[in-house]
Design a protein around this motif. Structure first.
Motif, mmCIF file in Angstrom:
data_model
loop_
_atom_site.group_PDB
_atom_site.id
_atom_site.type_symbol
_atom_site.label_atom_id
_atom_site.label_comp_id
_atom_site.label_asym_id
_atom_site.label_seq_id
_atom_site.Cartn_x
_atom_site.Cartn_y
_atom_site.Cartn_z
ATOM 1 N N GLY A 195 0.818 -1.213 0.000
ATOM 2 C CA GLY A 195 0.000 0.000 0.000
ATOM 3 C C GLY A 195 0.846 1.255 0.000
ATOM 4 N N VAL A 196 1.940 1.259 0.777
ATOM 5 C CA VAL A 196 2.856 2.399 0.776
ATOM 6 C C VAL A 196 3.473 2.576 -0.607
ATOM 7 C CG1 VAL A 196 4.984 3.339 1.738
ATOM 8 C CG2 VAL A 196 3.356 2.181 3.232
ATOM 9 N N GLY A 197 3.877 1.466 -1.222
ATOM 10 C CA GLY A 197 4.482 1.552 -2.547
ATOM 11 C C GLY A 197 3.541 2.139 -3.589
ATOM 12 N N LEU A 198 2.264 1.702 -3.563
ATOM 13 C CA LEU A 198 1.308 2.178 -4.565
ATOM 14 C C LEU A 198 0.906 3.631 -4.321
ATOM 15 C CD1 LEU A 198 -1.035 -0.941 -4.888
ATOM 16 C CD2 LEU A 198 0.813 -0.227 -6.422
ATOM 17 N N SER A 199 0.829 4.042 -3.053
ATOM 18 C CA SER A 199 0.398 5.411 -2.744
ATOM 19 C C SER A 199 1.580 6.382 -2.718
ATOM 20 C CB SER A 199 -0.359 5.438 -1.415
ATOM 21 O OG SER A 199 0.438 4.902 -0.372
ATOM 22 N N TYR A 200 2.506 6.132 -1.789
ATOM 23 C CA TYR A 200 3.621 7.057 -1.604
ATOM 24 C C TYR A 200 4.508 7.131 -2.852
ATOM 25 C CZ TYR A 200 7.542 9.388 0.706
ATOM 26 O OH TYR A 200 8.531 10.282 1.057
ATOM 27 N N LEU A 234 -6.700 12.611 7.656
ATOM 28 C CA LEU A 234 -6.705 11.151 7.603
ATOM 29 C C LEU A 234 -6.239 10.549 8.929
ATOM 30 C CD1 LEU A 234 -5.214 10.544 4.030
ATOM 31 C CD2 LEU A 234 -7.612 10.377 4.729
ATOM 32 N N ALA A 235 -5.230 11.168 9.553
ATOM 33 C CA ALA A 235 -4.718 10.648 10.825
ATOM 34 C C ALA A 235 -5.777 10.737 11.922
ATOM 35 C CB ALA A 235 -3.462 11.415 11.243
ATOM 36 N N VAL A 275 -1.562 9.496 2.004
ATOM 37 C CA VAL A 275 -2.020 8.132 2.285
ATOM 38 C C VAL A 275 -0.834 7.237 2.640
ATOM 39 C CG1 VAL A 275 -3.123 6.081 1.294
ATOM 40 C CG2 VAL A 275 -4.072 8.355 0.839
ATOM 41 N N GLY A 276 0.267 7.400 1.916
ATOM 42 C CA GLY A 276 1.455 6.612 2.210
ATOM 43 C C GLY A 276 1.983 6.856 3.605
#
Length: 301
Positions: free
Chosen positions: A84-89, A123-124, A179-180
């Protein structure tokens, strides 16, 4: 259940001098990215350049991780978090950043990209349970308004179309980074830093490579000395190192508090742009910088 590789130090009420020094270093290194991107874009299509940046950063982190025998994550949920981090960040964040780099000036792009602390704070609040006090919310809004003031001189009438087009790319990148950051905070302290950051760069580069193959001509890359050096410095010094430090800092402090220091990046970016791109600071930009600094102080205190 997998035992966390790194113990979370808990949320600290105050940042140490080491934390502050590392935060300043991270923001300065991130500010260097846009001039390096602008330099490299003269020799490479944007998406292909973004994919190469991610690959260089990922390899630069995984090589020492493997050499030092750092452990891989074992739980599927941790791999999902890294993906998820890879796809977003990386995928969304880098795509927006690099596509904007060919449309708007480096200083303007860097300033507008720093709308992400406000997005991440919202988001946080919902996803991480980080409560925003009244002064913190006011500080974030002041910091964001300072960013808007700083960006205004970049929107001349003759550049209006390009400016709004570039803003769209930057918003994409800012959303991806926000998001990341949420996902990074969720897995911080549960995975090895080198492995997690390295693999997210590798996984995030795959969509960028696919898009570059589909929309661009990777064979048009001019592999000259200037491009190779820009890519190396950007991938290692401007990408791998600051994210590794950022991930380490996220283990023991609230994301919103740390993310507020992103308002320092425009200051560094504008100074760098003034030196390398002859961009002159106007009074409204100075006022915006001062307002952003005050907003950052309101949140961090």
């Amino acid at each position: 259940m997998e035992k966390p590789v790194e113990l979370d130090a808990g949320v600290r009420q105050r940042l140490s001098w080491i934390d502050l020094a590392l935060l300043l270093l991270v923001m300065f290194l991130w500010a260097l990215c846009f001039p390096l991107i602008a330099t490299g874009l003269s020799s490479s299509p944007p998406l292909y350049f973004a994919a190469l940046r991610s690959l260089v950063a990922g390899i630069g982190l995984l090589v020492p991780a493997v050499a030092l025998r750092h452990p891989l994550p074992r739980l599927p949920r941790l791999w999902l978090g890294i993906l998820g981090v890879g796809l977003s960040y990386t995928s969304a964040g880098f795509a927006g950043m690099f596509l904007a780099g060919g449309v708007v000036s480096p200083g303007l792009a860097s300033v507008l990209a720093n709308m992400q602390p406000l997005i991440a704070a919202i988001l946080a609040f919902f996803l991480l349970g980080e409560r925003l006090k009244r002064n913190s919310l006011i500080g974030l809004l002041m910091g964001f308004f300072g960013i808007v003031l700083t960006a205004l001189p970049g929107f001349g009438a003759q550049e209006l179309g390009a400016g709004f087009s570039g803003m769209g790319f930057i918003v994409l990148g800012a959303l991806g980074v926000a998001v990341g950051n949420i996902l990074l905070k969720r897995i911080a302290g549960q995975v090895d830093s080198l492995m997690a950051t390295g693999w997210q760069f590798i996984l995030g580069s795959l969509p960028l490579l696919a898009l570059a193959q589909w929309f661009e001509a990777p064979s048009s890359v001019n592999w000259n000395w200037s491009f190779a050096m820009s890519l190396l410095v950007l991938g290692l010094g401007g990408t791998a190192l600051p994210l590794l430090l950022w991930f380490w800092l996220l283990r023991g402090a609230e994301l919103t508090r740390l993310n507020t220091f992103s308002f320092l990046t425009p200051i560094f970016a504008l100074v760098i742009s003034a030196i390398f791109f002859a961009e002159r600071l106007q009074w409204i930009q100075v006022a915006g910088i001062a307002l952003s600094l005050y907003g950052m102080w309101q949140v961090s205190r």
